[in-house]
Design a protein around this motif. Structure first.
Motif, PDB file in Angstrom:
ATOM      1  N   GLN A   1     -33.113  36.745 -64.124  1.00 26.30           N
ATOM      2  CA  GLN A   1     -34.132  35.827 -64.638  1.00 26.30           C
ATOM      3  C   GLN A   1     -34.495  36.166 -66.085  1.00 26.30           C
ATOM      4  N   GLU A   2     -34.719  37.437 -66.359  1.00 23.66           N
ATOM      5  CA  GLU A   2     -35.053  37.842 -67.723  1.00 23.66           C
ATOM      6  C   GLU A   2     -33.864  37.641 -68.668  1.00 23.66           C
ATOM      7  N   PHE A   3     -32.672  37.878 -68.162  1.00 25.14           N
ATOM      8  CA  PHE A   3     -31.480  37.666 -68.988  1.00 25.14           C
ATOM      9  C   PHE A   3     -31.318  36.187 -69.352  1.00 25.14           C
ATOM     10  N   SER A   4     -31.570  35.285 -68.396  1.00 25.67           N
ATOM     11  CA  SER A   4     -31.466  33.852 -68.664  1.00 25.67           C
ATOM     12  C   SER A   4     -32.480  33.421 -69.724  1.00 25.67           C
ATOM     13  N   SER A   5     -33.694  33.959 -69.658  1.00 28.19           N
ATOM     14  CA  SER A   5     -34.707  33.627 -70.673  1.00 28.19           C
ATOM     15  C   SER A   5     -34.280  34.124 -72.050  1.00 28.19           C
ATOM     16  N   LEU A   6     -33.641  35.254 -72.084  1.00 22.93           N
ATOM     17  CA  LEU A   6     -33.198  35.808 -73.359  1.00 22.93           C
ATOM     18  C   LEU A   6     -32.020  35.018 -73.931  1.00 22.93           C
ATOM     19  N   VAL A   7     -31.184  34.466 -73.068  1.00 21.87           N
ATOM     20  CA  VAL A   7     -30.032  33.668 -73.537  1.00 21.87           C
ATOM     21  C   VAL A   7     -30.504  32.439 -74.284  1.00 21.87           C
ATOM     22  N   TYR A   8     -31.515  31.747 -73.763  1.00 20.09           N
ATOM     23  CA  TYR A   8     -31.982  30.494 -74.356  1.00 20.09           C
ATOM     24  C   TYR A   8     -33.094  30.693 -75.386  1.00 20.09           C
ATOM     25  N   SER A   9     -33.591  31.885 -75.553  1.00 17.90           N
ATOM     26  CA  SER A   9     -34.704  32.132 -76.472  1.00 17.90           C
ATOM     27  C   SER A   9     -34.252  31.980 -77.926  1.00 17.90           C
ATOM     28  N   THR A  10     -35.089  31.337 -78.738  1.00 15.20           N
ATOM     29  CA  THR A  10     -34.806  31.159 -80.174  1.00 15.20           C
ATOM     30  C   THR A  10     -35.608  32.148 -81.021  1.00 15.20           C
ATOM     31  N   CYS A  11     -35.842  33.309 -80.470  1.00 14.42           N
ATOM     32  CA  CYS A  11     -36.553  34.333 -81.225  1.00 14.42           C
ATOM     33  C   CYS A  11     -35.665  34.880 -82.332  1.00 14.42           C
ATOM     34  N   SER A  12     -36.217  35.762 -83.135  1.00 11.01           N
ATOM     35  CA  SER A  12     -35.448  36.374 -84.217  1.00 11.01           C
ATOM     36  C   SER A  12     -34.435  37.368 -83.650  1.00 11.01           C
ATOM     37  N   PRO A  13     -33.355  37.686 -84.391  1.00 12.09           N
ATOM     38  CA  PRO A  13     -32.381  38.670 -83.901  1.00 12.09           C
ATOM     39  C   PRO A  13     -32.994  40.033 -83.625  1.00 12.09           C
ATOM     40  N   ALA A  14     -33.973  40.439 -84.454  1.00 16.62           N
ATOM     41  CA  ALA A  14     -34.616  41.734 -84.225  1.00 16.62           C
ATOM     42  C   ALA A  14     -35.381  41.737 -82.902  1.00 16.62           C
ATOM     43  N   ARG A  15     -36.050  40.627 -82.619  1.00 15.33           N
ATOM     44  CA  ARG A  15     -36.781  40.518 -81.348  1.00 15.33           C
ATOM     45  C   ARG A  15     -35.800  40.531 -80.169  1.00 15.33           C
ATOM     46  N   PHE A  16     -34.672  39.909 -80.337  1.00 16.48           N
ATOM     47  CA  PHE A  16     -33.660  39.904 -79.273  1.00 16.48           C
ATOM     48  C   PHE A  16     -33.184  41.327 -78.972  1.00 16.48           C
TER      49      PHE A  16
ATOM     50  N   ILE B   1     -22.367  31.975 -68.799  1.00 20.36           N
ATOM     51  CA  ILE B   1     -22.827  33.344 -69.034  1.00 20.36           C
ATOM     52  C   ILE B   1     -23.831  33.755 -67.962  1.00 20.36           C
ATOM     53  N   HIS B   2     -24.738  32.848 -67.630  1.00 20.50           N
ATOM     54  CA  HIS B   2     -25.737  33.150 -66.598  1.00 20.50           C
ATOM     55  C   HIS B   2     -25.076  33.325 -65.235  1.00 20.50           C
ATOM     56  N   GLN B   3     -24.069  32.488 -64.927  1.00 18.96           N
ATOM     57  CA  GLN B   3     -23.370  32.628 -63.647  1.00 18.96           C
ATOM     58  C   GLN B   3     -22.614  33.948 -63.560  1.00 18.96           C
ATOM     59  N   ASN B   4     -22.055  34.386 -64.675  1.00 20.91           N
ATOM     60  CA  ASN B   4     -21.379  35.687 -64.684  1.00 20.91           C
ATOM     61  C   ASN B   4     -22.355  36.826 -64.433  1.00 20.91           C
ATOM     62  N   ALA B   5     -23.578  36.678 -64.957  1.00 18.23           N
ATOM     63  CA  ALA B   5     -24.592  37.706 -64.710  1.00 18.23           C
ATOM     64  C   ALA B   5     -24.953  37.777 -63.226  1.00 18.23           C
TER      65      ALA B   5
ATOM     66  N   TRP C   1     -33.596  43.091 -75.398  1.00 18.90           N
ATOM     67  CA  TRP C   1     -32.410  43.490 -74.657  1.00 18.90           C
ATOM     68  C   TRP C   1     -32.480  44.955 -74.239  1.00 18.90           C
ATOM     69  N   GLN C   2     -32.905  45.807 -75.173  1.00 19.20           N
ATOM     70  CA  GLN C   2     -32.996  47.227 -74.863  1.00 19.20           C
ATOM     71  C   GLN C   2     -34.037  47.484 -73.786  1.00 19.20           C
ATOM     72  N   ARG C   3     -35.116  46.744 -73.847  1.00 19.73           N
ATOM     73  CA  ARG C   3     -36.159  46.909 -72.844  1.00 19.73           C
ATOM     74  C   ARG C   3     -35.659  46.512 -71.459  1.00 19.73           C
ATOM     75  N   ILE C   4     -34.959  45.398 -71.361  1.00 19.37           N
ATOM     76  CA  ILE C   4     -34.463  44.941 -70.061  1.00 19.37           C
ATOM     77  C   ILE C   4     -33.450  45.928 -69.493  1.00 19.37           C
ATOM     78  N   ILE C   5     -32.552  46.406 -70.338  1.00 22.82           N
ATOM     79  CA  ILE C   5     -31.513  47.329 -69.872  1.00 22.82           C
ATOM     80  C   ILE C   5     -32.142  48.633 -69.371  1.00 22.82           C
ATOM     81  N   ASP C   6     -33.146  49.134 -70.098  1.00 21.52           N
ATOM     82  CA  ASP C   6     -33.778  50.385 -69.702  1.00 21.52           C
ATOM     83  C   ASP C   6     -34.585  50.223 -68.420  1.00 21.52           C
ATOM     84  N   GLU C   7     -35.281  49.106 -68.283  1.00 18.67           N
ATOM     85  CA  GLU C   7     -36.112  48.895 -67.101  1.00 18.67           C
ATOM     86  C   GLU C   7     -35.284  48.835 -65.820  1.00 18.67           C
ATOM     87  N   HIS C   8     -34.126  48.268 -65.905  1.00 19.02           N
ATOM     88  CA  HIS C   8     -33.312  48.076 -64.704  1.00 19.02           C
ATOM     89  C   HIS C   8     -32.186  49.094 -64.594  1.00 19.02           C
ATOM     90  N   GLY C   9     -32.120  50.020 -65.517  1.00 17.20           N
ATOM     91  CA  GLY C   9     -31.139  51.092 -65.438  1.00 17.20           C
ATOM     92  C   GLY C   9     -29.696  50.615 -65.495  1.00 17.20           C
TER      93      GLY C   9
END
Length: 814
Positions: A318-333, A303-307, A337-345
């Motif tokens: 880099q932020e996407f890779s951290s989010l892939v392996y993160s064990t946070c709650s689904p709501a936090r994910f 998945i990371h290589q495809n990114a 995700w929305q924050r990363i997508i908006d920041e990078h357009g």
């Protein structure tokens, strides 16, 4: 000199001192004795001898045999000529003369033994050179050794084929392992399609550790380019263990469905709970169909290589890779995700939209409670494939692949045995602040897993307990990491069990208690680990309940190794006794060669041949997915030219003149000096074999699909395009005969009708003479002998084609 005085010429007579008169006066018991003498004489003087003129009587008795130097250009010599018309070969170069090169029986047996255990040919040559004092003492050159190994490998399969030999090897393993399982399929032409197998140890390992599996396809492990699929997982040391393997014909969904269904059949219908793959679409569809209740996880690394390939933004990756392996709650994910997508357009990026739809199959936040035991990627498959490369050669046959694969598997299992020994007999040093609990934990878990548990015990020292709330028999404990305020984690303790539940769910996904639980245990002043926090698969007792079903049967390879060691020890003792006197040496060497010849004859008598009505043919070469080859469009394609018939389109190994009854495909468009020759091939193949139409490379060099025809006048039993066969426990008949009860040839009715093929010429009286082996038009050919209809205008026979090509080549240019 009489023949009696010549019987020991290689010891008693100095060849270089013999005169021409002495040689002319010699008498021999037979022609063979005379030939042996002259060959030995030539070797001592430094030239190569050959046979020349032979004259026989009317009764067929040889009365004259002429022996000359191989470089001699003079013929009809009536007396011995000691003078040569060329310089004699120096003694330092005599060993290079082809006449005196070759491997003796001792060298052949030694080479066969080392090669059967995977020792490379170059290493065998180096070892023999060291034993015999360099190249001069070998008696053969490098090319001779390589040719012998190649010929011996082909000789073992010349009667039955590669596929049948591999299945016989598997059958031998089933006789020594009653839990061995094998299943294969054939196509409608009898070629091996798919081959699946697993031994008893693999099936036992799956019963213990088969909750989570990973599998992937790799390439270039055999000469047929068949993808190799290996099912693997973690054992109780968190080391890779192999559950099964298969060679498949392609990577389509139907093939993977058959593979997974066969895997379930071999594992007594025990479904895995978790599956990890690289995200191949065919695999994904097959898993949904065969393992509907299993959680399918996509490899995080892929998945990371495809990114990286689809989004050219380093910070986002880099932020996407951290989010892939993160064990946070689904709501936090979702918020991250929305924050990363908006920041990078990237809200309009098609890849990010597509990967977001499958987030539940790759994001760790949605798998917090799924026990994958730390398996997040297919890296174990990649490591296993890399390890197999050390044993399996790139162009190995099926027989060699099965043998070498099990050697690699034995190395993996030896590593597990070593880990078992370390875990059982070595005691670790206590290092944590809870030595009593640490000691008891070390007695439960294996050494590798104890290290991970001890790491959690050590981390518990950095936690600070805050608020505690008692609700009946339940105690809620909140704790923070020292120096990191706001990192609050809640642990619920049921005092009846006691049962510990942590908010981080580390135990639920890895099977190892987290540092928060150990902190709660310390707060309760407990010096032991509750049973509900012990995952059996990580303990020393993980395989105790199933060991009794495998320890009573020794492995066939180990048994052969023990026999070899015992025979070597006995031979060394015999060597010490027999080499001291001449009489004991002669008796010992005579007895040894007598035993060798006796066992060779017995082995040759026991070796069966493939006499099936429908034999199992070798697999066809597959076009696997993999990475595409680099193609140079400016490089001109080289036409292959046969060294026997001088025709273009095939080589000597596939020449239809040398192999008239083989099923080798060849190019029927022959180019000789820019002239196109059309030909018709009508071969009578050996009885009991199916026919294949020669490959047609017209239409831009692409092969046309082979067309099969059946007559409507006779009812013939048909066979499905893919037939499955089981081998293993419950199939004692395999493979004394690999039989296909129902089979249909390419042309089951003879003679074929005029419209049996789109390009066939009308059947007339001249068709009977189109080939030397073709039957008359109105005759009936027995089952198993099939003729191939013509596709174009043709010459009378393939021999005429060869003759015309040679005459064309020898014709002088104007």
């Amino acid at each position: 000199m009489s023949a009696d005085g010549l019987s020991g010429f290689d010891v008693e007579v100095n060849m270089k001192d013999l005169t021409a008169e002495e040689i002319q006066n010699m008498e021999f018991e037979s022609i063979e004795k005379a030939e042996e003498f002259y060959v030995e004489y030539a070797r001592c003087l430094g030239f190569s001898a050959r046979k020349d003129v032979r004259r026989v009587t009317a009764e067929g008795v040889v009365h004259t045999r002429q022996m000359v130097c191989s470089s001699s250009s003079t013929y009809g010599v009536v007396c011995f000529m000691p003078v040569h018309n060329h310089p004699l070969t120096p003694s330092t170069h005599v060993h290079l003369i082809p006449k005196y090169r070759g491997l003796n029986e001792a060298d052949k047996n030694f080479v066969d033994g080392l090669h059967s255990y995977g020792v490379r040919s170059c290493h065998i040559l180096g070892y023999l050179m060291g034993q015999k004092g360099g190249h001069a003492g070998l008696g053969f050159c490098k090319k001779d050794l390589y040719n012998y190994i190649t010929r011996s490998g082909k000789a073992k399969m010349e009667d039955v084929g590669d596929a049948y030999s591999a299945l016989c090897d598997i059958q031998t393993r089933t006789e020594n392992d009653h839990l061995f399982y094998c299943k294969f399929t054939l196509d409608d032409m009898g070629h091996l399609n798919n081959l699946f197998w697993c031994d008893g140890a693999s099936r036992v390992d799956y019963s213990c550790f088969g909750e989570v599996i990973a599998f992937d396809a790799t390439y270039k492990k055999n000469k047929y380019d068949r993808p190799l699929v290996v099912f693997c997982g973690y054992n109780h040391h968190k080391e890779t263990t192999v559950f099964a393997c298969a060679l498949i014909v392609n990577e389509k969904t139907e093939t993977y469905k058959w593979l997974l269904e066969t895997f379930l059949d071999a594992m007594y219908q025990k479904h895995p709970l978790r599956v990890v793959t690289d995200g191949d679409n065919a695999m994904r569809e097959a898993i949904k169909c065969v393992f509907p209740n299993a959680s399918h996880r996509l490899c995080s690394w892929h998945i990371h290589q495809n990114a990286l390939e689809n989004v050219k933004n380093k910070i986002f990756c880099q932020e996407f890779s951290s989010l892939v392996y993160s064990t946070c709650s689904p709501a936090r994910f979702e918020s991250e995700w929305q924050r990363i997508i908006d920041e990078h357009g990237l809200s309009g990026n098609p890849w990010t939209r597509k990967v977001y739809e499958t987030r539940k199959s790759w994001a760790a936040a949605f798998m917090r409670s799924d026990m994958f035991y730390g398996m997040r990627t297919t890296s174990m498959c990649e490591g296993l494939n890399s390890f197999i490369k050390n044993f399996v050669q790139k162009r190995s046959t099926l027989v060699e692949f099965v043998r070498d694969f099990h050697r690699a598997l034995a190395e993996y299992r030896n590593q597990e045995m070593t880990s078992d020994f370390v875990s059982t007999y070595y005691k670790p040093v206590m290092l944590t602040h809870m030595p009593g609990l640490e000691q008891k934990v070390s007695e439960i878990f294996t050494r590798a897993m104890f290290m991970k548990v001890r790491e959690q015990i050590t981390n518990s020292a950095s936690l600070v307990i805050g608020e505690q709330v008692s609700l009946g028999n339940t105690v809620v404990i909140k704790m923070d990491r020292f120096g990191v305020p706001g990192s609050t984690v809640t642990v619920c303790v049921d005092l009846v069990g006691p049962i510990f539940k942590c908010e981080c769910q580390h135990f639920e996904r890895s099977g190892i208690p987290c540092c928060h639980v150990f902190c709660a245990i310390k707060q309760r002043h407990m010096d032991y680990l509750p049973d509900n926090l012990v995952c059996k698969r990580w303990t020393k007792m993980a395989k105790n309940n199933v060991l009794t079903c495998t320890v009573d049967k020794q492995d066939a390879d180990k048994l052969e190794m023990y026999r070899r060691s015992s025979l070597t020890a006995a031979f060394n003792t015999l060597l010490e006794v027999c080499c001291k006197t001449d009489s004991s040496y002669k008796q010992g060497i005579s007895a040894m060669y007598g035993l060798i010849n006796k066992f060779k004859k017995a082995d040759a008598g026991n070796r069966g041949k493939n006499t099936n009505e429908t034999p199992i043919r070798d697999p066809k070469k597959s076009n696997a997915k993999g990475a595409p080859r680099k193609y140079n469009k400016h490089k001109k394609k080289k036409n292959t030219k046969c060294g026997h018939c001088q025709m273009v389109g095939h080589d000597k190994s596939g020449c239809p003149v040398l192999h008239p009854g083989s099923d080798l495909e060849f190019d029927d468009t022959v180019q000789t000096e820019n002239e196109s020759i059309d030909m018709d091939v009508s071969d009578s193949l050996t009885e009991g074999r199916n026919d294949r139409v020669p490959g047609d490379r017209s239409n831009g060099g692409q092969r046309r699909k082979k067309q099969t025809t059946t007559s409507t006048t006779t009812e013939v039993p048909t066979q499905s395009s893919s037939s499955s066969y089981n081998v293993g426990h419950g199939y004692p008949h395999f493979p004394s005969q690999f039989r296909v009860n129902q089979s249909v040839g390419l042309f089951p009715n003879f003679p074929p009708s005029a419209n049996c093929a789109p390009h066939a010429p009308p059947m007339n009286s001249n068709m009977a003479n189109c080939a030397p082996h073709a039957p008359p038009t109105n005759s009936y050919m027995p089952g198993g002998s099939h003729n191939v209809p013509s596709r174009s205008s043709f010459l009378q026979t393939l021999g005429d084609v060869e003759l015309k090509a040679k005459m064309k080549k020898e014709r002088p240019e104007n």
